[in-house]
Design an enzyme around this catalytic site. Structure first.
Site, PDB file in Angstrom:
ATOM      1  N   TYR A 106     -47.188  81.716  -6.088  1.00 45.39           N
ATOM      2  CA  TYR A 106     -48.300  80.957  -5.557  1.00 45.39           C
ATOM      3  C   TYR A 106     -48.912  79.918  -6.447  1.00 45.39           C
ATOM      4  O   TYR A 106     -49.346  78.736  -6.245  1.00 45.39           O
ATOM      5  CB  TYR A 106     -49.312  81.898  -4.805  1.00 45.39           C
ATOM      6  N   ARG A 120     -55.367  79.600  -3.299  1.00 46.18           N
ATOM      7  CA  ARG A 120     -55.551  79.868  -2.100  1.00 46.18           C
ATOM      8  C   ARG A 120     -55.047  79.009  -0.976  1.00 46.18           C
ATOM      9  O   ARG A 120     -54.678  79.391   0.114  1.00 46.18           O
ATOM     10  CB  ARG A 120     -57.070  80.136  -2.008  1.00 46.18           C
ATOM     11  N   CYS A 137     -41.239  78.546   3.151  1.00 46.83           N
ATOM     12  CA  CYS A 137     -42.539  79.409   2.547  1.00 46.83           C
ATOM     13  C   CYS A 137     -41.986  80.764   2.071  1.00 46.83           C
ATOM     14  O   CYS A 137     -42.448  81.439   1.254  1.00 46.83           O
ATOM     15  CB  CYS A 137     -43.655  79.287   3.503  1.00 46.83           C
TER      16      CYS A 137
END
Length: 170
Positions: A106, A120, A137
């Site tokens: 991430y 985030r 994803c």
């Protein structure tokens, strides 16, 4: 009135369904046969009635080719999702550039979007992605290298990553 064709193909990890416009753009996709949870992912302005369609179009062919080992074939499929947020839309475009067999964290994904502190927001882009597989994803991992989450289940994510890893030259 425009409709979305529901196309379902069997995969080694269960059925995969895509909701496709008459022009061939994917508006939602995931590992299910039920169109309702997929339609719920589509932005209200892009929703349309769903009709069944036998697997035979370019989207189904691309998924079949991906499963057979052509990992880049999904890149040519047009997707349509809209959130009203420029960062998320940009993040989805960037995610399509993450190569099979080369997952990112991430944190790495946020860096690729040009906003390294937006971890985030990058994670949210993954969470709100309506077109699984086409906007990959599943190629985003937790910072510690763990699988993290996946709307369609961690077994599916693990299988997809393994499929891509075994077919990607080292």
């Amino acid at each position: 009135m425009q409709t979305l064709a529901r196309m379902t193909i069997d995969t080694p990890v269960g059925p995969f369904t895509a909701l496709v416009t008459p022009a061939g753009a994917v508006r939602a996709a995931g590992f299910t046969t039920d169109p309702e949870p997929l339609l719920a992912l589509v932005h209200p302005r892009l929703r349309a009635p769903v009709r069944d369609s036998p697997p035979a179009g370019p989207v189904d062919a691309a998924v079949a080719d991906y499963l057979a080992g052509d990992l880049g074939v999904l890149d040519a499929i047009v997707v349509e999702q809209h959130t009203g947020g420029p960062y998320r839309e940009h993040a989805w475009r960037v995610l399509r550039e993450v190569k099979p067999g080369q997952p990112v964290t991430y944190t790495g994904y946020a860096e690729l979007t040009g906003r390294p502190r937006a971890v985030r927001a990058a994670a949210a882009a993954c969470a709100y992605n309506a077109v699984a597989l086409f906007v990959p994803c599943h190629r985003v991992l937790r910072t510690d290298g763990g699988l993290g989450g996946y709307r369609w289940g961690l077994d599916v994510k693990k299988w997809l990553l393994g499929h891509e890893r075994q077919l990607t030259p080292s």
